[in-house]
Design a protein around this motif. Structure first.
Motif, short mmCIF file in Angstrom:
data_model
loop_
_atom_site.label_atom_id
_atom_site.label_comp_id
_atom_site.label_asym_id
_atom_site.label_seq_id
_atom_site.Cartn_x
_atom_site.Cartn_y
_atom_site.Cartn_z
N ARG A 89 0.83 -1.22 0.00
CA ARG A 89 0.00 0.00 0.00
C ARG A 89 0.86 1.26 0.00
O ARG A 89 0.55 2.24 -0.67
CB ARG A 89 -0.93 -0.01 1.21
CG ARG A 89 -2.11 -0.97 1.05
CD ARG A 89 -2.71 -1.36 2.36
NE ARG A 89 -2.94 -0.22 3.23
CZ ARG A 89 -3.11 -0.29 4.54
NH1 ARG A 89 -3.07 -1.48 5.13
NH2 ARG A 89 -3.34 0.78 5.26
N ALA A 90 1.97 1.22 0.74
CA ALA A 90 2.86 2.38 0.81
C ALA A 90 3.46 2.69 -0.56
O ALA A 90 3.65 3.86 -0.90
CB ALA A 90 3.97 2.14 1.83
N ARG A 91 3.75 1.65 -1.34
CA ARG A 91 4.33 1.87 -2.67
C ARG A 91 3.39 2.65 -3.58
O ARG A 91 3.84 3.32 -4.51
CB ARG A 91 4.69 0.53 -3.33
CG ARG A 91 6.01 -0.04 -2.87
CD ARG A 91 6.56 -1.06 -3.84
NE ARG A 91 5.81 -2.30 -3.83
CZ ARG A 91 6.01 -3.28 -2.95
NH1 ARG A 91 6.91 -3.14 -2.00
NH2 ARG A 91 5.31 -4.39 -3.01
N TYR A 92 2.11 2.55 -3.30
CA TYR A 92 1.13 3.25 -4.15
C TYR A 92 0.42 4.36 -3.38
O TYR A 92 -0.70 4.74 -3.71
CB TYR A 92 0.13 2.23 -4.71
CG TYR A 92 0.82 1.23 -5.61
CD1 TYR A 92 1.17 1.56 -6.91
CD2 TYR A 92 1.17 -0.04 -5.13
CE1 TYR A 92 1.83 0.66 -7.72
CE2 TYR A 92 1.84 -0.94 -5.94
CZ TYR A 92 2.17 -0.59 -7.22
OH TYR A 92 2.84 -1.47 -8.02
N ASP A 93 1.11 4.88 -2.35
CA ASP A 93 0.61 6.02 -1.56
C ASP A 93 -0.77 5.76 -0.98
O ASP A 93 -1.64 6.64 -0.98
CB ASP A 93 0.59 7.29 -2.43
CG ASP A 93 1.97 7.66 -2.92
OD1 ASP A 93 2.93 7.50 -2.15
OD2 ASP A 93 2.10 8.10 -4.08
N LEU A 94 -0.95 4.55 -0.48
CA LEU A 94 -2.24 4.18 0.12
C LEU A 94 -2.05 3.66 1.54
O LEU A 94 -2.83 2.84 2.03
CB LEU A 94 -2.92 3.11 -0.74
CG LEU A 94 -3.39 3.58 -2.12
CD1 LEU A 94 -3.75 2.39 -3.00
CD2 LEU A 94 -4.58 4.51 -2.00
N ASP A 95 -1.01 4.17 2.22
CA ASP A 95 -0.72 3.72 3.59
C ASP A 95 -1.53 4.52 4.61
O ASP A 95 -1.00 5.15 5.51
CB ASP A 95 0.78 3.81 3.88
CG ASP A 95 1.36 5.17 3.53
OD1 ASP A 95 0.69 5.94 2.82
OD2 ASP A 95 2.48 5.45 3.95
N TRP A 96 -2.83 4.51 4.41
CA TRP A 96 -3.76 5.14 5.35
C TRP A 96 -4.97 4.22 5.50
O TRP A 96 -5.00 3.13 4.94
CB TRP A 96 -4.17 6.54 4.87
CG TRP A 96 -4.35 6.71 3.40
CD1 TRP A 96 -3.38 6.93 2.48
CD2 TRP A 96 -5.59 6.67 2.65
NE1 TRP A 96 -3.91 7.02 1.22
CE2 TRP A 96 -5.27 6.88 1.29
CE3 TRP A 96 -6.92 6.49 3.01
CZ2 TRP A 96 -6.23 6.91 0.30
CZ3 TRP A 96 -7.88 6.53 2.01
CH2 TRP A 96 -7.53 6.73 0.67
N SER B 248 -5.08 6.21 -6.46
CA SER B 248 -4.07 7.24 -6.24
C SER B 248 -3.30 7.52 -7.53
O SER B 248 -3.34 6.74 -8.49
CB SER B 248 -3.09 6.79 -5.15
OG SER B 248 -2.37 5.64 -5.59
N ASP B 249 -2.58 8.63 -7.53
CA ASP B 249 -1.78 8.98 -8.71
C ASP B 249 -0.75 7.90 -9.01
O ASP B 249 -0.51 7.56 -10.18
CB ASP B 249 -1.07 10.32 -8.47
CG ASP B 249 -2.04 11.50 -8.46
OD1 ASP B 249 -3.18 11.34 -8.96
OD2 ASP B 249 -1.67 12.56 -7.95
N SER B 250 -0.15 7.35 -7.96
CA SER B 250 0.85 6.29 -8.15
C SER B 250 0.23 5.05 -8.77
O SER B 250 0.81 4.44 -9.67
CB SER B 250 1.50 5.94 -6.81
OG SER B 250 2.12 7.05 -6.23
#
Length: 358
Positions: free
Chosen positions: A137-144, A184-186
């Motif tokens: 998730r962090a790799r795609y800016d979704l670590d929330w 996300s944008d990523s």
């Protein structure tokens, strides 16, 4: 009395090992000063000397010993005090070291326990899966926070994307509807990159120009307009007769030129596409966007109106306008805002909010 004098007085009376002898206004310093001045000591002062174990000084103060006898006894007392003080210091230091050793041992034990617990945790399949999910998730800016109902479909999508696999129609539909906030944008960039490579591969296999058009469209959306430009330049579109294919090709290539900053080329390609398929809104949208970006708002608005007449939605047009507005510099924003508010102050009221946030 100066500090030097107090120190000399403390040495004379063999109490220089006691801090109070050097500090003004302390009881011991007051006793020494009175003795030095030949003044008698109060009962309270005499009791103080007795309690402090300064017996030689007490006898001297009450006339019970000569000066030589006082110094002889006082030095013995002082030597004993120093020995006791040193023994106490050593004992305290030993106690401190024992406490520190115990603390270090407890810390080491706690660290070893924590290490064992961590190693056990790191072997736990559930924990391993949790960490991998977090990293993914962090790799795609979704670590929330992810809603419970959305977690499974989102993770399925991320795993597919991370493995370089194409998304299914169901995946894409979910990202466009229920999971839109997680697109996300990523993730969007990675998705378009995979799609672009897929269609490019297909084009290289069968030389279907539609595949090149599709690949270029996706390359644009993942920030690789230069790759799309090279790909489209390799296509001999003039040999094709289909107006629909040629129009789609010119529209896509126009979009690529627009991304690369070649605005005039983008307009010319858009006009060629429109001449081939004048009922298609896509060339109109391209031309309208380029005119808006170059500050020719009246022509841009006219082409956008043509696009709506040919099937484009106002929502899509407004979304494009927002994107152009946000990328523009401050001066261009003000000019574009003035034009849009003059056209429709209610529809384009968002320009006030967006310019205020800049």
């Amino acid at each position: 009395m100066l500090a030097k004098d107090r120190d000399e007085l403390a040495v004379y009376y063999c109490v220089d090992d006691l801090p109070g002898a050097h500090i003004p206004a302390t009881r011991l310093n007051g006793v020494l000063e009175r003795l030095q001045q030949g003044l008698p000591l109060s009962k309270i002062a005499l009791n103080y000397l007795e309690k402090q174990g300064l017996i030689a000084l007490l006898r001297h103060a009450t006339g019970g010993s000569t000066s030589d006898k006082f110094h002889q006894d006082a030095k013995v007392e002082q030597a004993r005090r120093k020995q006791e003080a040193e023994a106490l210091r050593v004992a305290k230091e030993q106690e401190r070291q024992e406490r520190e050793t115990a603390r270090q041992a407890q810390m080491k034990l706690a660290q070893e326990k924590a290490k064992v617990a961590r190693q056990a945790l790191e072997r736990d399949p559930k924990y391993i899966a949790k960490i991998r999910n977090q990293q993914l998730r962090a790799r795609y800016d979704l670590d929330w926070f992810i809603e419970k109902d959305c977690f499974a479909p989102l993770m399925d999508i991320l795993r597919r994307i991370d493995a370089g696999k194409r998304l299914s129609e169901k995946n894409v539909l979910w990202l466009s509807t229920d999971g839109e906030e997680y697109f996300s944008d990523s993730l969007r960039t990675a998705y378009h990159q995979i799609e672009a490579e897929f269609y490019n591969t297909q084009f290289n296999k069968n030389h279907d120009i539609w595949m090149a058009v599709n690949a270029s469209s996706h390359y644009r959306k993942c920030g690789k307009a230069n790759v799309a430009d090279v790909l489209l330049k390799s296509v001999d579109i003039e040999a094709k007769k289909s107006p629909k294919l040629r129009s789609a090709f010119f529209t896509t290539h126009g979009g690529v030129k627009r991304d690369l900053g070649f605005k005039e080329k983008a307009i010319r390609l858009g006009e060629k596409a429109h001449g081939l398929m004048n009922k298609d809104f896509r060339p109109c949208t391209l031309i309208g966007a380029v005119y808006m970006e170059t500050g020719n708002y009246i022509l841009g608005q006219q082409w956008y109106e043509k696009a709506v007449e040919r099937g484009a939605t106002e929502r899509a047009i407004d979304s494009e306008l927002r994107s152009i507005f946000m990328r523009a510099d401050s001066a261009s924003q003000k000019a574009m805002q003035a034009h849009l508010l003059q056209v429709d102050p209610e529809r384009y009221r968002w320009t006030r909010n967006l310019s205020a946030k800049r």
